[in-house]
Design a protein around this motif. Structure first.
Motif, PDB file in Angstrom:
ATOM      1  N   ARG A  40       0.800  -1.224   0.000  1.00  0.00           N
ATOM      2  CA  ARG A  40       0.000   0.000   0.000  1.00  0.00           C
ATOM      3  C   ARG A  40       0.829   1.267   0.000  1.00  0.00           C
ATOM      4  O   ARG A  40       0.289   2.365   0.034  1.00  0.00           O
ATOM      5  N   LEU A  44       2.775   2.431   2.459  1.00  0.00           N
ATOM      6  CA  LEU A  44       2.599   3.133   3.726  1.00  0.00           C
ATOM      7  C   LEU A  44       3.751   4.084   4.043  1.00  0.00           C
ATOM      8  O   LEU A  44       3.537   5.202   4.533  1.00  0.00           O
ATOM      9  N   TYR A  79      -2.976   4.976  10.064  1.00  0.00           N
ATOM     10  CA  TYR A  79      -2.356   4.036   9.116  1.00  0.00           C
ATOM     11  C   TYR A  79      -1.620   2.919   9.842  1.00  0.00           C
ATOM     12  O   TYR A  79      -1.470   1.815   9.319  1.00  0.00           O
ATOM     13  N   THR A  80      -1.133   3.201  11.061  1.00  0.00           N
ATOM     14  CA  THR A  80      -0.425   2.150  11.792  1.00  0.00           C
ATOM     15  C   THR A  80      -1.373   1.038  12.218  1.00  0.00           C
ATOM     16  O   THR A  80      -0.940  -0.086  12.462  1.00  0.00           O
ATOM     17  N   ARG A 121       3.135  -4.064   3.606  1.00  0.00           N
ATOM     18  CA  ARG A 121       3.081  -2.680   4.084  1.00  0.00           C
ATOM     19  C   ARG A 121       2.637  -1.741   2.987  1.00  0.00           C
ATOM     20  O   ARG A 121       3.244  -0.887   2.532  1.00  0.00           O
TER      21      ARG A 121
END
Length: 394
Positions: A69, A71, A86-87, A394
């Motif tokens: 994604r 991140l 987001y985490t 991730r």
């Protein structure tokens, strides 16, 4: 040319042809099998290309990237507060733990002091989330060995934890509860009593789970001596968390590099001992997690008893700019070490953010220990590492 020499040449030719044919037969028996990207043992979207000779695996090639994604790049475009939700998605089964590791990294970068009450609340949430994800593991491990009932029990107890999370932050999966400087809100009325009651109930249930699954002879026969990960190989591959401790290595960041209020709490670090097979086998990895649930219950009880009064959040501006510098902070998450490397250039956004997860390194150790095992044992082996794919991609 004599008749004898002609006969010898013809014999040699026949032997060579036979050898060539045999080689073709051997090569022809090898197969490439795609296990995934959807498979019950993968716990996410992962494809494993298995090179096999019949049922015997000679090589494993994990194919990752289905859940990428971006991140880390997204983090560079957001301010420090905005990246917290987001985490949650790094490990959706342990979002509280992911929140905590990120918050600690930014607090160290910006030299923010967290109130004591907030630290205790964070530890309570992190340990409850550890219990929740280990309960899911117990259930799925049962499924992979053919036992359906444990997952029903595991999810039933996990629902109690999700109820506690929901009454605290309104969410049951991606919580966004931690904040840089503390937590979003104080514990609601009734939380402490309900959490104590849950610990009492779960402690008794663990005995039942061990009788039902952990010491079930069929389960032991499927898990013991399967997927053995030697301690030196685990260290070489950077394996962390229960997968490392299952190999007999007593390494846990909560003890070895203490953070938050863990130094004020008493708990043990379970490790694999090869009780029913060999040290580092699938049963050891499973049993370490079951015993970690017991230790998490101890931690939660102590944290509830010692919960101090006071603020739950330090004063941190909506937009703040840490001084130029870099930090690396890691925490002991349910699947291994979660680390954040953050670089600040003095602006409101991270200049660079790199995430290190337990599942990525743990998965890398699966191929070398899978050579020569049956395909059915590979399912057990992979499942016992309990990888979660959003952590890897991730």
């Amino acid at each position: 040319m004599s008749e004898k020499l002609k006969l010898d040449n013809r014999s040699t030719s026949i032997v060579k042809d036979a050898a060539s044919h045999m080689a073709e037969v051997v090569v022809g028996e090898e197969m490439l099998i795609n296990m995934g990207p959807q498979h019950p043992s993968t716990h996410g979207v992962l494809n494993k290309v298995l090179k096999t000779d019949g049922e015997i695996i000679s090589e494993v090639f994990p194919q990752i990237g289905y859940l990428h994604r971006g991140l880390e790049k997204i983090a560079e475009k957001l301010n420090y507060h905005q990246f917290m939700p987001y985490t949650d998605r790094i490990d959706y089964l342990a979002a509280m733990n992911c929140n905590l590791a990120y918050a600690m990294a930014i607090e160290k970068l910006a030299a923010i002091e967290v109130p004591k009450r907030a630290e205790y609340i964070r530890v309570i949430m992190a340990e409850l989330n550890r219990i929740a994800t280990h309960l899911v593991f117990m259930g799925t491990m049962g499924l992979e060995t053919g036992a359906w009932t444990p997952i029903v029990y595991g999810f039933r107890e996990r629902e109690e934890i999700l109820d506690l999370f929901e009454m605290t932050c309104g969410q049951r999966l991606t919580y966004n509860y931690m904040r840089i400087g503390g937590v979003s809100d104080d514990l609601p009325n009734g939380f402490v009593d309900k959490a104590r009651k849950f610990c009492d109930v779960l402690e008794k249930k663990l005995v039942e789970y061990n009788n039902l699954l952990s010491y079930n002879q069929i389960f032991i026969d499927r898990m013991a001596k399967v997927g053995v990960l030697p301690a030196d190989l685990a260290v070489d591959y950077g394996v962390t968390g229960p997968a490392l401790r299952g190999s007999g290595v007593k390494w846990d960041l909560r003890k070895n590099e203490p953070y938050s209020v863990y130094p004020e709490l008493e708990f043990d670090i379970p490790v694999g001992k090869g009780e029913l097979g060999k040290v580092g086998d699938a049963w050891d990895r499973y049993m370490v997690r079951m015993r970690e649930i017991e230790q998490s219950i101890r931690i939660v009880r102590q944290a509830l008893d010692k919960l101090p009064a006071g603020d739950v959040r330090a004063k941190v501006g909506r937009i703040f700019k840490p001084a130029q510098g870099e930090v690396y902070v890691r925490a002991e998450n349910p699947r291994g070490e979660l680390g954040f490397y953050v670089v600040s250039d003095g602006s409101a956004n991270p200049y660079r953010l790199k995430i290190r997860t337990g599942s990525f390194n743990n998965l890398s150790a699966v191929p070398p220990i899978s050579k020569g095992m049956m395909i059915s044992d590979f399912v057990i082996t992979l499942g016992s590492f309990d990888v979660v794919l959003p952590e890897i991609d991730r």
